[in-house]
Scaffold this active site. Sequence first.
Site, PDB file in Angstrom:
ATOM      1  N   LYS A 188      43.332  25.660  24.603  1.00 46.42           N
ATOM      2  CA  LYS A 188      43.260  26.303  25.925  1.00 46.42           C
ATOM      3  C   LYS A 188      43.108  25.223  26.980  1.00 46.42           C
ATOM      4  O   LYS A 188      42.603  24.137  26.690  1.00 46.42           O
ATOM      5  CB  LYS A 188      42.044  27.239  25.995  1.00 46.42           C
ATOM      6  CG  LYS A 188      42.153  28.302  27.072  1.00 46.42           C
ATOM      7  CD  LYS A 188      42.996  29.476  26.628  1.00 46.42           C
ATOM      8  CE  LYS A 188      43.199  30.475  27.733  1.00 46.42           C
ATOM      9  NZ  LYS A 188      43.843  31.705  27.239  1.00 46.42           N
ATOM     10  N   GLY A 216      46.718  43.818  33.214  1.00 45.81           N
ATOM     11  CA  GLY A 216      46.250  45.150  33.636  1.00 45.81           C
ATOM     12  C   GLY A 216      47.362  46.017  34.210  1.00 45.81           C
ATOM     13  O   GLY A 216      47.428  47.223  33.933  1.00 45.81           O
ATOM     14  N   GLY A 274      41.120  45.241  36.231  1.00 48.94           N
ATOM     15  CA  GLY A 274      42.014  44.079  36.327  1.00 48.94           C
ATOM     16  C   GLY A 274      43.435  44.577  36.510  1.00 48.94           C
ATOM     17  O   GLY A 274      43.891  45.465  35.776  1.00 48.94           O
ATOM     18  N   TYR A 275      44.122  44.059  37.514  1.00 51.36           N
ATOM     19  CA  TYR A 275      45.483  44.539  37.777  1.00 51.36           C
ATOM     20  C   TYR A 275      46.421  43.367  37.985  1.00 51.36           C
ATOM     21  O   TYR A 275      47.265  43.355  38.871  1.00 51.36           O
ATOM     22  CB  TYR A 275      45.478  45.475  38.997  1.00 51.36           C
ATOM     23  CG  TYR A 275      46.508  46.593  38.880  1.00 51.36           C
ATOM     24  CD1 TYR A 275      46.305  47.656  38.020  1.00 51.36           C
ATOM     25  CD2 TYR A 275      47.682  46.567  39.630  1.00 51.36           C
ATOM     26  CE1 TYR A 275      47.233  48.667  37.897  1.00 51.36           C
ATOM     27  CE2 TYR A 275      48.630  47.574  39.516  1.00 51.36           C
ATOM     28  CZ  TYR A 275      48.394  48.626  38.644  1.00 51.36           C
ATOM     29  OH  TYR A 275      49.316  49.643  38.521  1.00 51.36           O
ATOM     30  N   GLY A 276      46.256  42.345  37.140  1.00 52.27           N
ATOM     31  CA  GLY A 276      47.181  41.209  37.175  1.00 52.27           C
ATOM     32  C   GLY A 276      48.296  41.457  36.182  1.00 52.27           C
ATOM     33  O   GLY A 276      48.716  42.598  35.965  1.00 52.27           O
ATOM     34  N   ASN A 277      48.754  40.392  35.542  1.00 50.66           N
ATOM     35  CA  ASN A 277      49.837  40.535  34.563  1.00 50.66           C
ATOM     36  C   ASN A 277      49.471  41.584  33.509  1.00 50.66           C
ATOM     37  O   ASN A 277      50.226  42.524  33.260  1.00 50.66           O
ATOM     38  CB  ASN A 277      50.103  39.166  33.911  1.00 50.66           C
ATOM     39  CG  ASN A 277      51.066  39.286  32.736  1.00 50.66           C
ATOM     40  OD1 ASN A 277      50.664  39.667  31.638  1.00 50.66           O
ATOM     41  ND2 ASN A 277      52.324  39.011  32.967  1.00 50.66           N
TER      42      ASN A 277
HETATM   43  P1  NAD Z   1      45.858  37.607  36.218  1.00 48.58           P
HETATM   44  O1  NAD Z   1      45.367  36.439  36.965  1.00 48.58           O
HETATM   45  O2  NAD Z   1      47.298  37.971  36.279  1.00 48.58           O
HETATM   46  O3  NAD Z   1      45.003  38.912  36.634  1.00 48.58           O
HETATM   47  C1  NAD Z   1      43.602  38.968  36.611  1.00 48.58           C
HETATM   48  C2  NAD Z   1      43.186  40.284  37.278  1.00 48.58           C
HETATM   49  O4  NAD Z   1      41.759  40.428  37.136  1.00 48.58           O
HETATM   50  C3  NAD Z   1      43.486  40.330  38.784  1.00 48.58           C
HETATM   51  O5  NAD Z   1      43.875  41.637  39.148  1.00 48.58           O
HETATM   52  C4  NAD Z   1      42.118  40.007  39.405  1.00 48.58           C
HETATM   53  O6  NAD Z   1      41.965  40.536  40.724  1.00 48.58           O
HETATM   54  C5  NAD Z   1      41.208  40.715  38.418  1.00 48.58           C
HETATM   55  N1  NAD Z   1      39.831  40.240  38.461  1.00 48.58           N
HETATM   56  C6  NAD Z   1      39.381  38.964  38.482  1.00 48.58           C
HETATM   57  N2  NAD Z   1      38.049  38.955  38.563  1.00 48.58           N
HETATM   58  C7  NAD Z   1      37.640  40.250  38.563  1.00 48.58           C
HETATM   59  C8  NAD Z   1      36.386  40.892  38.637  1.00 48.58           C
HETATM   60  N3  NAD Z   1      35.249  40.187  38.698  1.00 48.58           N
HETATM   61  N4  NAD Z   1      36.349  42.243  38.613  1.00 48.58           N
HETATM   62  C9  NAD Z   1      37.486  42.965  38.551  1.00 48.58           C
HETATM   63  N5  NAD Z   1      38.712  42.416  38.480  1.00 48.58           N
HETATM   64  C10 NAD Z   1      38.780  41.071  38.499  1.00 48.58           C
HETATM   65  O7  NAD Z   1      45.397  37.359  34.679  1.00 48.58           O
HETATM   66  P2  NAD Z   1      45.996  38.030  33.382  1.00 48.58           P
HETATM   67  O8  NAD Z   1      46.989  37.104  32.800  1.00 48.58           O
HETATM   68  O9  NAD Z   1      46.322  39.437  33.645  1.00 48.58           O
HETATM   69  O10 NAD Z   1      44.716  37.948  32.386  1.00 48.58           O
HETATM   70  C11 NAD Z   1      43.700  38.942  32.390  1.00 48.58           C
HETATM   71  C12 NAD Z   1      42.851  38.769  31.130  1.00 48.58           C
HETATM   72  O11 NAD Z   1      43.679  38.873  29.973  1.00 48.58           O
HETATM   73  C13 NAD Z   1      42.141  37.419  31.000  1.00 48.58           C
HETATM   74  O12 NAD Z   1      40.902  37.611  30.333  1.00 48.58           O
HETATM   75  C14 NAD Z   1      43.084  36.619  30.123  1.00 48.58           C
HETATM   76  O13 NAD Z   1      42.435  35.555  29.458  1.00 48.58           O
HETATM   77  C15 NAD Z   1      43.519  37.715  29.171  1.00 48.58           C
HETATM   78  N6  NAD Z   1      44.767  37.430  28.466  1.00 48.58           N
HETATM   79  C16 NAD Z   1      45.932  37.198  29.171  1.00 48.58           C
HETATM   80  C17 NAD Z   1      47.099  36.970  28.453  1.00 48.58           C
HETATM   81  C18 NAD Z   1      48.427  36.799  29.140  1.00 48.58           C
HETATM   82  O14 NAD Z   1      49.453  36.805  28.442  1.00 48.58           O
HETATM   83  N7  NAD Z   1      48.481  36.695  30.463  1.00 48.58           N
HETATM   84  C19 NAD Z   1      47.088  36.945  27.047  1.00 48.58           C
HETATM   85  C20 NAD Z   1      45.894  37.195  26.382  1.00 48.58           C
HETATM   86  C21 NAD Z   1      44.739  37.443  27.106  1.00 48.58           C
END
Ligand code: NAD
Length: 416
Positions: free
Chosen positions: A106, A223, A218-221
């Site tokens: 990581k 969520g 969470g509403y990124g990638n």
């Molecule tokens: P991202 O940056 O695209 O989205 C993160 C989301 O979480 C955003 O909507 C942000 O506003 C929200 N957020 C951040 N802090 C917050 C809080 N305190 N309360 C509420 N919402 C909050 O990230 P992502 O890629 O969607 O990753 C989200 C999670 O999934 C992480 O834990 C990441 O490690 C895990 N993950 C991601 C992947 C991937 O392929 N992207 C794979 C495995 C695990």
Amino acid sequence: MIENLNPFAIAQAQLDEAAAVLQLDPDMHAFLREPMREFHFTIPVRMDDGRTRVFKAFRVQYNDARGPGKGGVRFHPDETIDTVRALAAWMTWKTAVADIPLGGAKGGVICNPRELSRGELERLSRGYMRNVWRFVGLDQDSPAPDVNTNAQIMAWMLDEYETLTGQHEPGVITGKPLELGGSAGRPPATAMGGIFAIRETGRVLGIDLQGATCAIQGYGNVGSFAHKLAVEILDLKVVAVSDEFGGIYHANGLDYPTIAAHVRETGRVPDAPDADAISNNDLLTLDVDVLIPAAIENQLTGQNADEVRARIIAELANGPTTPEADDVFDEKGIYVIPDFLCNAGGVTVSYFEMVQNAYQFYWDETLVSDRLDKKMTTAFHAVHDMAQRKQVSNRVAAYLVAIDRVATAVRLRGWV
Ligand code: NAD
């Protein structure tokens, strides 16, 4: 007593619990408790105003007994070396539980990408690769996106790597844009894998998920795709979603295209049309069938676990639940799909991306999702069956499956 929320201390405590159940050899246990190697470095970045800012950054290669390291790079103001260590450990268990021939790694940069211009972000991303390029590569360790990093950032990192090595090697980075050798189906893969795991949970528990309620933090990638696919694949009713700015709720369900368009336009979830405001903590304690934490670590803790009313918790985020909250969920009989099983879809399709890059032969989205479904379903049942057989929580069961695979590789290599 105040709960220890250090993610690496949590990752080690989880390993210790599983090691005790397994009666793991103490030398093997000591070896698996620590990363094999880590890199700490500084990235000087020329800012738009002409000044230079120095960013601290890390890459942790936790264990590569089963194959080259694999793991995302996170850009976050609160990044710490212990967060990166924990995430690298969870990558090790994740690749093992998904049974793909990779190890765990990581990376992270302490920065707030929201405060950086596009040019500054590009120079930072290239600077990251300039520091690690000697230690990454197809046979060593291959980065991918995580929180606040995306396909464009992967493209800059890939270009920097190929410029430095003089070789075309697209497999060194995954989560790339399609045009640079990315895989069809990679953007939704993490969420899709979790949706398959929720579907299997419905089957083993005998719950009809059609029309069942769901809340997503969470509403990124991850969520946002979880919202889309929960509706499309499982016909769940997603009643609440949130991001770091707050949440929204509607008892009849939130329309994905409307919310996604609002987030694209405003960059945030709150104030979307046809919905009431809700706080993140109220979202986590809603009376729903399925709760999906998809944001960051330490969201379900000793502070709020008692109030959680979901029947199923599908951990798409890494490390959303602390050990204290885990004990509460065990007692309450909540079915937890643990993070490194639930979110293994992302790394699984990253692995498919590396395979396609190696063969220069690309699959369509249906083939990717069919193969992902098989991998996730097999991994889910391996963990569920282990939990039943050993009468332990799903999290401990996932560790038992993963540790056994990693420890076997370590032993065969003669390291311990
Ligand atoms: P991202 O940056 O695209 O989205 C993160 C989301 O979480 C955003 O909507 C942000 O506003 C929200 N957020 C951040 N802090 C917050 C809080 N305190 N309360 C509420 N919402 C909050 O990230 P992502 O890629 O969607 O990753 C989200 C999670 O999934 C992480 O834990 C990441 O490690 C895990 N993950 C991601 C992947 C991937 O392929 N992207 C794979 C495995 C695990």
